[in-house]
Design a protein around this motif. Structure first.
Motif, PDB file in Angstrom:
ATOM      1  N   ASP A  97       0.832  -1.210   0.000  1.00 49.68           N
ATOM      2  CA  ASP A  97       0.000   0.000   0.000  1.00 49.68           C
ATOM      3  C   ASP A  97       0.866   1.259   0.000  1.00 49.68           C
ATOM      4  O   ASP A  97       1.951   1.276   0.589  1.00 49.68           O
ATOM      5  CB  ASP A  97      -0.867   0.062   1.267  1.00 49.68           C
ATOM      6  N   THR A  98       0.322   2.312  -0.636  1.00 49.71           N
ATOM      7  CA  THR A  98       0.897   3.644  -0.449  1.00 49.71           C
ATOM      8  C   THR A  98      -0.079   4.420   0.426  1.00 49.71           C
ATOM      9  O   THR A  98      -1.250   4.574   0.073  1.00 49.71           O
ATOM     10  CB  THR A  98       1.059   4.371  -1.809  1.00 49.71           C
ATOM     11  N   ALA A  99       0.387   4.857   1.591  1.00 55.39           N
ATOM     12  CA  ALA A  99      -0.475   5.580   2.535  1.00 55.39           C
ATOM     13  C   ALA A  99      -0.131   7.064   2.461  1.00 55.39           C
ATOM     14  O   ALA A  99       1.013   7.451   2.704  1.00 55.39           O
ATOM     15  CB  ALA A  99      -0.251   5.053   3.943  1.00 55.39           C
ATOM     16  N   VAL A 100      -1.130   7.867   2.071  1.00 55.24           N
ATOM     17  CA  VAL A 100      -0.889   9.311   1.904  1.00 55.24           C
ATOM     18  C   VAL A 100      -1.511  10.036   3.098  1.00 55.24           C
ATOM     19  O   VAL A 100      -2.730  10.001   3.292  1.00 55.24           O
ATOM     20  CB  VAL A 100      -1.497   9.824   0.578  1.00 55.24           C
ATOM     21  N   PHE A 101      -0.680  10.656   3.910  1.00 48.64           N
ATOM     22  CA  PHE A 101      -1.143  11.348   5.119  1.00 48.64           C
ATOM     23  C   PHE A 101      -1.267  12.837   4.807  1.00 48.64           C
ATOM     24  O   PHE A 101      -0.316  13.463   4.343  1.00 48.64           O
ATOM     25  CB  PHE A 101      -0.146  11.122   6.256  1.00 48.64           C
ATOM     26  N   LEU A 115       0.166   7.269  11.196  1.00 47.53           N
ATOM     27  CA  LEU A 115       1.425   7.166  10.448  1.00 47.53           C
ATOM     28  C   LEU A 115       2.334   6.114  11.089  1.00 47.53           C
ATOM     29  O   LEU A 115       2.899   5.254  10.389  1.00 47.53           O
ATOM     30  CB  LEU A 115       2.107   8.549  10.395  1.00 47.53           C
ATOM     31  N   GLU A 116       2.479   6.155  12.421  1.00 42.33           N
ATOM     32  CA  GLU A 116       3.303   5.146  13.118  1.00 42.33           C
ATOM     33  C   GLU A 116       2.808   3.746  12.769  1.00 42.33           C
ATOM     34  O   GLU A 116       3.581   2.836  12.492  1.00 42.33           O
ATOM     35  CB  GLU A 116       3.195   5.304  14.648  1.00 42.33           C
ATOM     36  N   TYR A 117       1.489   3.601  12.786  1.00 42.59           N
ATOM     37  CA  TYR A 117       0.844   2.310  12.524  1.00 42.59           C
ATOM     38  C   TYR A 117       1.154   1.832  11.102  1.00 42.59           C
ATOM     39  O   TYR A 117       1.528   0.671  10.870  1.00 42.59           O
ATOM     40  CB  TYR A 117      -0.661   2.488  12.761  1.00 42.59           C
ATOM     41  N   ALA A 118       1.037   2.753  10.139  1.00 46.57           N
ATOM     42  CA  ALA A 118       1.300   2.378   8.741  1.00 46.57           C
ATOM     43  C   ALA A 118       2.783   2.056   8.536  1.00 46.57           C
ATOM     44  O   ALA A 118       3.125   1.136   7.780  1.00 46.57           O
ATOM     45  CB  ALA A 118       0.866   3.516   7.819  1.00 46.57           C
ATOM     46  N   LEU A 119       3.655   2.783   9.212  1.00 47.38           N
ATOM     47  CA  LEU A 119       5.096   2.507   9.098  1.00 47.38           C
ATOM     48  C   LEU A 119       5.399   1.104   9.636  1.00 47.38           C
ATOM     49  O   LEU A 119       6.125   0.329   9.019  1.00 47.38           O
ATOM     50  CB  LEU A 119       5.904   3.562   9.879  1.00 47.38           C
ATOM     51  N   ALA A 123       3.981  -0.036   4.929  1.00 44.14           N
ATOM     52  CA  ALA A 123       3.473   0.715   3.769  1.00 44.14           C
ATOM     53  C   ALA A 123       4.425   1.852   3.412  1.00 44.14           C
ATOM     54  O   ALA A 123       5.138   2.369   4.284  1.00 44.14           O
ATOM     55  CB  ALA A 123       2.089   1.279   4.091  1.00 44.14           C
ATOM     56  N   LEU A 124       4.406   2.238   2.153  1.00 46.58           N
ATOM     57  CA  LEU A 124       5.139   3.455   1.775  1.00 46.58           C
ATOM     58  C   LEU A 124       4.315   4.639   2.287  1.00 46.58           C
ATOM     59  O   LEU A 124       3.124   4.762   1.976  1.00 46.58           O
ATOM     60  CB  LEU A 124       5.281   3.553   0.245  1.00 46.58           C
ATOM     61  N   CYS A 125       4.918   5.517   3.071  1.00 42.78           N
ATOM     62  CA  CYS A 125       4.171   6.620   3.694  1.00 42.78           C
ATOM     63  C   CYS A 125       4.565   7.953   3.072  1.00 42.78           C
ATOM     64  O   CYS A 125       5.738   8.327   3.057  1.00 42.78           O
ATOM     65  CB  CYS A 125       4.407   6.635   5.195  1.00 42.78           C
ATOM     66  N   VAL A 126       3.548   8.642   2.549  1.00 45.22           N
ATOM     67  CA  VAL A 126       3.745   9.917   1.843  1.00 45.22           C
ATOM     68  C   VAL A 126       3.061  11.014   2.664  1.00 45.22           C
ATOM     69  O   VAL A 126       1.932  10.827   3.119  1.00 45.22           O
ATOM     70  CB  VAL A 126       3.080   9.845   0.436  1.00 45.22           C
ATOM     71  N   GLY A 127       3.713  12.141   2.836  1.00 45.62           N
ATOM     72  CA  GLY A 127       3.108  13.245   3.598  1.00 45.62           C
ATOM     73  C   GLY A 127       2.687  14.375   2.679  1.00 45.62           C
ATOM     74  O   GLY A 127       3.389  14.717   1.722  1.00 45.62           O
ATOM     75  N   VAL A 128       1.529  14.963   2.975  1.00 53.23           N
ATOM     76  CA  VAL A 128       1.084  16.176   2.274  1.00 53.23           C
ATOM     77  C   VAL A 128       0.809  17.179   3.390  1.00 53.23           C
ATOM     78  O   VAL A 128      -0.151  17.041   4.140  1.00 53.23           O
ATOM     79  CB  VAL A 128      -0.198  15.913   1.444  1.00 53.23           C
ATOM     80  N   THR A 129       1.687  18.140   3.556  1.00 53.12           N
ATOM     81  CA  THR A 129       1.554  19.051   4.689  1.00 53.12           C
ATOM     82  C   THR A 129       1.934  20.478   4.315  1.00 53.12           C
ATOM     83  O   THR A 129       2.640  20.713   3.328  1.00 53.12           O
ATOM     84  CB  THR A 129       2.398  18.569   5.896  1.00 53.12           C
ATOM     85  N   ASN A 130       1.468  21.400   5.158  1.00 54.60           N
ATOM     86  CA  ASN A 130       1.781  22.817   4.938  1.00 54.60           C
ATOM     87  C   ASN A 130       2.968  23.241   5.784  1.00 54.60           C
ATOM     88  O   ASN A 130       3.394  24.380   5.698  1.00 54.60           O
ATOM     89  CB  ASN A 130       0.539  23.652   5.325  1.00 54.60           C
ATOM     90  N   THR A 131       3.471  22.331   6.625  1.00 55.39           N
ATOM     91  CA  THR A 131       4.452  22.769   7.615  1.00 55.39           C
ATOM     92  C   THR A 131       5.792  22.063   7.429  1.00 55.39           C
ATOM     93  O   THR A 131       5.950  20.884   7.774  1.00 55.39           O
ATOM     94  CB  THR A 131       3.884  22.535   9.047  1.00 55.39           C
ATOM     95  N   VAL A 132       6.725  22.827   6.899  1.00 57.81           N
ATOM     96  CA  VAL A 132       8.081  22.310   6.668  1.00 57.81           C
ATOM     97  C   VAL A 132       8.691  21.978   8.037  1.00 57.81           C
ATOM     98  O   VAL A 132       8.564  22.756   8.979  1.00 57.81           O
ATOM     99  CB  VAL A 132       8.927  23.391   5.942  1.00 57.81           C
ATOM    100  N   GLY A 133       9.301  20.832   8.151  1.00 58.60           N
ATOM    101  CA  GLY A 133       9.950  20.457   9.410  1.00 58.60           C
ATOM    102  C   GLY A 133       8.990  19.872  10.437  1.00 58.60           C
ATOM    103  O   GLY A 133       9.401  19.539  11.553  1.00 58.60           O
ATOM    104  N   SER A 134       7.708  19.730  10.090  1.00 62.45           N
ATOM    105  CA  SER A 134       6.739  19.150  11.032  1.00 62.45           C
ATOM    106  C   SER A 134       7.042  17.667  11.242  1.00 62.45           C
ATOM    107  O   SER A 134       7.779  17.045  10.455  1.00 62.45           O
ATOM    108  CB  SER A 134       5.316  19.311  10.492  1.00 62.45           C
ATOM    109  N   THR A 135       6.428  17.101  12.272  1.00 63.20           N
ATOM    110  CA  THR A 135       6.650  15.676  12.545  1.00 63.20           C
ATOM    111  C   THR A 135       6.235  14.840  11.335  1.00 63.20           C
ATOM    112  O   THR A 135       6.916  13.895  10.954  1.00 63.20           O
ATOM    113  CB  THR A 135       5.848  15.262  13.803  1.00 63.20           C
ATOM    114  N   LEU A 136       5.102  15.205  10.715  1.00 63.98           N
ATOM    115  CA  LEU A 136       4.639  14.446   9.545  1.00 63.98           C
ATOM    116  C   LEU A 136       5.675  14.504   8.424  1.00 63.98           C
ATOM    117  O   LEU A 136       5.986  13.487   7.793  1.00 63.98           O
ATOM    118  CB  LEU A 136       3.293  14.998   9.043  1.00 63.98           C
TER     119      LEU A 136
END
Ligand code: M6R
Length: 365
Positions: A97-101, A115-119, A123-136
């Motif tokens: 699976d590819t999991a897009v957060f 995310l921890e669960y998918a890791l 699964a391949l985990c992809v982040g879509v976020t507005n915050t550079v350097g965030s935990t995600l």
């Protein structure tokens, strides 16, 4: 700083032509979408058995809006998970699976736990976020920043539209190896280029939305019906109204209308029906007829020039919006709903930037 605006929410709504431009900057070159953050993982994403979109609240809605085009352009099944529900169910997730957060803040507790669960499940985990350097951003394997600029208002507005644009660009990039969709992809890219201008046009409805808000100020409840690309618009419009205007509001899938919600329809309850011109249009026309037959109090959102098609007898209030390519229409359609929620809140005398009981970033479970 709020500049010329009374509130951050209003400023952020009006910033959307610029935030969308920034979100796309450098990513659409010569008709090709380039997303540097995904490049090294593109083969794995294309081979995945499924894409899972995971998020909470508005971010979940943004993913839901992008789901149809992601499936259409990639031919990969896309499933949706609200982060907390995924954890409650211990949902099945596999290494294929590819999991897009999706998360504006990149710090939402439920999303990070999912995310921890998918890791853990490979699964391949992809982040879509507005915050550079965030935990995600740090914990995912790869990802895309939405670059919407800082969002202060608790109600997410410009981050929502930029998240959709980014996920549409992801769909274009993942599906770029398919010749069969070339013409469709070219049309979407042309639509993206013109999108900030169209958003600028739809913002001119501000006065009209204020007048609509005035007419709804005393209501207890407001329903929104959408389907297809705009099911997400109904959910997100209703979320905006409930979170800032403190008015009960429900977004509903119009296809489910006959399976319960129809019982609520009478001449008093206001219902917004999203009926812009896409491949769900004729079905929405028939929904409007059925609601009229029950004397429903309708406010219909349609494409410019379609007023007489959605409301031949002139009985309903009509909001006309610019027409864009189908997968981008949710970006246009949410803007009058954001404006409506904003004006309802101000007219009802509530705190628009800091709604009661809510925080910008939900860092506890
Ligand atoms: O930072 P996130 O995008 O992960 O936040 C998720 C939700 O808490 C958030 O979108 C919330 O629904 C919005 N405030 C609604 O406007």
């Amino acid at each position: 700083k709020k500049g010329d605006f009374d509130h951050f929410m209003k400023k952020e709504i009006h910033e959307q032509p610029d935030s969308l431009t920034t979100s796309m900057r450098g990513r659409l070159k010569d008709g090709v979408v380039g997303l540097g953050g995904l490049k090294d993982h593109m083969r794995t994403i294309r081979r995945s058995r499924r894409i899972i979109f995971i998020g909470c609240g508005t971010s979940y809605h943004a993913a839901l809006a992008a789901r149809p085009i992601m499936e259409e352009l990639t031919d990969i099944p896309v499933t949706m998970e609200i982060a907390s529900d995924m954890l409650d169910r211990k949902a099945l997730i596999f290494k294929e699976d590819t999991a897009v957060f999706v998360s504006q803040s990149g710090e939402t507790a439920d999303t990070l736990l999912a995310l921890e669960y998918a890791l853990q499940h490979g699964a391949l985990c992809v982040g879509v976020t507005n915050t550079v350097g965030s935990t995600l951003a740090r914990k995912t394997h790869c990802g895309v920043h939405i670059n919407a600029g800082c969002e202060i208002g608790v109600a997410s507005t410009k981050a929502y539209t930029c998240q959709i644009v980014v996920m549409v660009m992801m769909a274009l990039a993942i599906g770029s190896d398919k010749m069969s969709t070339l013409a469709q992809r070219e049309a979407i890219i042309a639509g993206l280029t013109k999108l900030p201008e169209k958003v600028h046009d739809v913002l001119k409805l501000d006065g009209e939305m204020k007048a609509l808000a005035q007419s709804l100020i005393e209501e207890q409840s407001l329903l929104m019906f959408g389907r297809g690309n705009n099911y997400a618009t109904a959910l997100e419009g209703a979320l905006k109204v409930k979170e800032v205007a403190l008015m009960h509001s429900e977004g509903m899938l119009a296809g489910e209308m006959k399976h319960g919600p129809l019982a609520l329809v009478d001449e008093y309850l206001p219902i917004i029906v999203i009926a812009t011109h896409d491949d769900s249009f004729s079905k929405q026309q028939s929904v409007i007829q059925q609601l009229h037959a029950r004397k429903g109090r309708l406010i219909v959102m349609c494409s410019e020039g379609d007023a007489s098609l959605v409301c031949p007898d002139g009985r309903s209030r009509v909001i006309e919006v610019p027409r864009v390519v189908d997968c981008l229409q949710p970006i246009i359609n949410i803007i009058p709903m954001q404006l409506l929620a904003y004006h309802l809140t101000v007219l009802r005398g509530y705190n628009v930037d800091q709604p009661r009981n809510l925080a910008k970033s939900v860092t506890t479970q």
